[in-house]
Design a protein around this motif. Sequence first.
Motif, PDB file in Angstrom:
ATOM      1  N   THR A 342       0.828  -1.203   0.000  1.00 24.58           N
ATOM      2  CA  THR A 342       0.000   0.000   0.000  1.00 24.58           C
ATOM      3  C   THR A 342       0.866   1.257   0.000  1.00 24.58           C
ATOM      4  N   PHE A 343       1.950   1.229   0.784  1.00 24.79           N
ATOM      5  CA  PHE A 343       2.876   2.358   0.819  1.00 24.79           C
ATOM      6  C   PHE A 343       3.500   2.586  -0.553  1.00 24.79           C
ATOM      7  N   GLN A 344       3.921   1.509  -1.196  1.00 23.35           N
ATOM      8  CA  GLN A 344       4.517   1.600  -2.534  1.00 23.35           C
ATOM      9  C   GLN A 344       3.569   2.288  -3.505  1.00 23.35           C
ATOM     10  N   MET A 345       2.313   1.851  -3.507  1.00 28.76           N
ATOM     11  CA  MET A 345       1.344   2.401  -4.447  1.00 28.76           C
ATOM     12  C   MET A 345       0.947   3.824  -4.080  1.00 28.76           C
ATOM     13  N   CYS A 346       0.933   4.115  -2.794  1.00 30.82           N
ATOM     14  CA  CYS A 346       0.601   5.470  -2.344  1.00 30.82           C
ATOM     15  C   CYS A 346       1.560   6.491  -2.931  1.00 30.82           C
ATOM     16  N   ILE A 347       2.850   6.263  -2.754  1.00 29.79           N
ATOM     17  CA  ILE A 347       3.844   7.209  -3.262  1.00 29.79           C
ATOM     18  C   ILE A 347       3.889   7.175  -4.783  1.00 29.79           C
ATOM     19  N   GLY A 348       3.743   5.982  -5.351  1.00 29.64           N
ATOM     20  CA  GLY A 348       3.754   5.863  -6.809  1.00 29.64           C
ATOM     21  C   GLY A 348       2.657   6.676  -7.464  1.00 29.64           C
ATOM     22  N   PHE A 349       1.454   6.619  -6.916  1.00 35.21           N
ATOM     23  CA  PHE A 349       0.340   7.369  -7.495  1.00 35.21           C
ATOM     24  C   PHE A 349       0.459   8.859  -7.211  1.00 35.21           C
ATOM     25  N   LEU A 350       1.222   9.216  -6.197  1.00 35.81           N
ATOM     26  CA  LEU A 350       1.495  10.632  -5.956  1.00 35.81           C
ATOM     27  C   LEU A 350       2.272  11.218  -7.141  1.00 35.81           C
ATOM     28  N   PHE A 351       3.187  10.442  -7.675  1.00 34.64           N
ATOM     29  CA  PHE A 351       3.934  10.885  -8.854  1.00 34.64           C
ATOM     30  C   PHE A 351       3.033  11.006 -10.075  1.00 34.64           C
ATOM     31  N   THR A 352       2.022  10.149 -10.175  1.00 34.46           N
ATOM     32  CA  THR A 352       1.127  10.224 -11.335  1.00 34.46           C
ATOM     33  C   THR A 352       0.350  11.533 -11.359  1.00 34.46           C
ATOM     34  N   ILE A 353       0.012  12.047 -10.182  1.00 33.25           N
ATOM     35  CA  ILE A 353      -0.720  13.312 -10.117  1.00 33.25           C
ATOM     36  C   ILE A 353       0.094  14.429 -10.757  1.00 33.25           C
ATOM     37  N   ILE A 354       1.397  14.417 -10.472  1.00 34.29           N
ATOM     38  CA  ILE A 354       2.269  15.453 -11.024  1.00 34.29           C
ATOM     39  C   ILE A 354       2.370  15.326 -12.535  1.00 34.29           C
ATOM     40  N   SER A 355       2.641  14.117 -13.026  1.00 39.18           N
ATOM     41  CA  SER A 355       2.835  13.944 -14.465  1.00 39.18           C
ATOM     42  C   SER A 355       1.549  14.171 -15.248  1.00 39.18           C
ATOM     43  N   ILE A 356       0.417  13.748 -14.702  1.00 37.57           N
ATOM     44  CA  ILE A 356      -0.859  13.941 -15.387  1.00 37.57           C
ATOM     45  C   ILE A 356      -1.148  15.431 -15.586  1.00 37.57           C
ATOM     46  N   ASN A 357      -0.879  16.230 -14.560  1.00 39.33           N
ATOM     47  CA  ASN A 357      -1.158  17.663 -14.650  1.00 39.33           C
ATOM     48  C   ASN A 357      -0.072  18.431 -15.399  1.00 39.33           C
ATOM     49  N   LEU A 358       1.129  17.858 -15.469  1.00 41.50           N
ATOM     50  CA  LEU A 358       2.227  18.532 -16.147  1.00 41.50           C
ATOM     51  C   LEU A 358       2.095  18.445 -17.663  1.00 41.50           C
ATOM     52  N   ILE A 359       1.584  17.326 -18.154  1.00 40.28           N
ATOM     53  CA  ILE A 359       1.504  17.092 -19.603  1.00 40.28           C
ATOM     54  C   ILE A 359       0.764  18.209 -20.344  1.00 40.28           C
ATOM     55  N   PRO A 360      -0.472  18.583 -19.958  1.00 37.57           N
ATOM     56  CA  PRO A 360      -1.168  19.629 -20.727  1.00 37.57           C
ATOM     57  C   PRO A 360      -0.476  20.991 -20.666  1.00 37.57           C
ATOM     58  N   ILE A 361       0.197  21.273 -19.553  1.00 32.55           N
ATOM     59  CA  ILE A 361       0.910  22.545 -19.430  1.00 32.55           C
ATOM     60  C   ILE A 361       2.084  22.590 -20.401  1.00 32.55           C
ATOM     61  N   ILE A 362       2.878  21.516 -20.399  1.00 30.25           N
ATOM     62  CA  ILE A 362       4.042  21.444 -21.286  1.00 30.25           C
ATOM     63  C   ILE A 362       3.606  21.334 -22.743  1.00 30.25           C
ATOM     64  N   GLN A 363       2.493  20.639 -22.979  1.00 30.96           N
ATOM     65  CA  GLN A 363       2.024  20.454 -24.354  1.00 30.96           C
ATOM     66  C   GLN A 363       1.708  21.786 -25.022  1.00 30.96           C
ATOM     67  N   ARG A 364       1.141  22.712 -24.261  1.00 31.53           N
ATOM     68  CA  ARG A 364       0.813  24.018 -24.831  1.00 31.53           C
ATOM     69  C   ARG A 364       2.070  24.824 -25.160  1.00 31.53           C
ATOM     70  N   ILE A 365       3.198  24.459 -24.551  1.00 24.71           N
ATOM     71  CA  ILE A 365       4.448  25.179 -24.776  1.00 24.71           C
ATOM     72  C   ILE A 365       5.251  24.561 -25.920  1.00 24.71           C
ATOM     73  N   ILE A 366       5.389  23.231 -25.918  1.00 25.53           N
ATOM     74  CA  ILE A 366       6.256  22.582 -26.906  1.00 25.53           C
ATOM     75  C   ILE A 366       5.510  21.694 -27.894  1.00 25.53           C
ATOM     76  N   GLY A 367       4.184  21.522 -27.688  1.00 25.08           N
ATOM     77  CA  GLY A 367       3.388  20.751 -28.631  1.00 25.08           C
ATOM     78  C   GLY A 367       3.416  19.252 -28.372  1.00 25.08           C
ATOM     79  N   TRP A 368       2.529  18.532 -29.083  1.00 27.88           N
ATOM     80  CA  TRP A 368       2.429  17.088 -28.921  1.00 27.88           C
ATOM     81  C   TRP A 368       3.695  16.367 -29.381  1.00 27.88           C
ATOM     82  N   GLU A 369       4.444  16.996 -30.284  1.00 30.91           N
ATOM     83  CA  GLU A 369       5.616  16.332 -30.845  1.00 30.91           C
ATOM     84  C   GLU A 369       6.677  16.002 -29.796  1.00 30.91           C
TER      85      GLU A 369
END
Length: 400
Positions: A342-369
């Motif tokens: 449970t601890f492993q998955m807790c911290i692991g999914f914490l990282f997913t929150i960051i990457s999920i929200n980072l993608i659209p921000i970066i995408q608007r700057i550098i594009g899907w490519e």
Amino acid sequence: MIQGSWRALLWIGLSELCALSLWYSASVIAPELISIWNLSYNSEAWLSASVPIGFVIGALVSSYFGVADRFNPRKVLAISAFLGALLNALLILVDSGFFGILLRILTGITLAGVYPIAVKILSQWFPKKRGLAIGILIAALTLGSSLPHFVVMFFSSLSWKSVIICSSVLALLSAIIVTFILEDAPVTSQNLPFSFKLIKKVVMNKPVMLANYGYFGHMWELYGMWTWLPAFLTASFLIHSSETPQWFIALSSFISIGIAGGIGCVVGGLISDKIGRANLTIISMFISAICSILIGFTFGQSIWLTLIISVIWGMSAISDSAQFSVVVSEIAEVDYVGTALTFQMCIGFLFTIISINLIPIIQRIIGWEWVFTILAIGPILGIVFMLKYRRYEFNERGQQ
């Protein structure tokens, strides 16, 4: 015993497949929800991240209090699936974005009582050679997570409320299976009194933490890919040909995430039992990192080239996921293995929150490519830690 184990795997896998349909039940109908709830442009990312946020909260509380090691895990799983079905169904009554996202967070909390608990139950049924078994379990999780794409693909005429109801019914079926069909494992851990020392034992176990660090890198990539690959495929296919049918785009997402991912989990489980957990994770993360870099170069190009790379990415990005859990279930002491998972998955999914929200921000700057290249950071770092863990695994084999 063997027959009973594989029968348990069947029911646990089916239960996971049904319950995990809750994960993306709202994401696939995000455009409708954003319109109905009058959400801002950036809210789709938070709508997708709300379930991981809830999962992290639930996993943190669960590991902190040692829920997986103090109570009957089968009952915990059944109750969690039932509550998840109920909370998800309440979405059809909500007309506010605030309460909608709150319900999604609460749904994520319940899923923290489904995924890691199922892994612990399965580890009890399979004391040895559990790589394939947990690989099949994660394959069911992968298919379950992509089920809403399947529903939208073949039943495009369904209203968004029908999609929500379908996923809730599946989660309710999961609770029924676990309650009335699945049996308790013949070898179970004793119900332990609450102790803060459980988490301390996890953190102080060096090989467990090396595997955890590898898992964190893996998770940085996985859910960022799962969440945004459908949007990437939609944009890429429509640029290549504006006449690309929506059903084909939905089918491509389902194949890349669900079908390819499910196959990758099973194949990864088979191979890991032969070549070792660390070797399998290193190979998988190397391939997925390459795919996350290459797929951007196919944007707007040949649909089939894009689809081929997305399928390979879908297989490799998840093929090692089960093995990180297997490592922890094999090397953590039996009295805190549930807490460790449970601890492993807790911290692991914490990282997913960051990457999920980072993608659209970066995408608007550098594009899907180029945007998916930031996901490659996770598996590259994960490889470094799993190379260190491999030394431990090699030494253990040498002593046997």
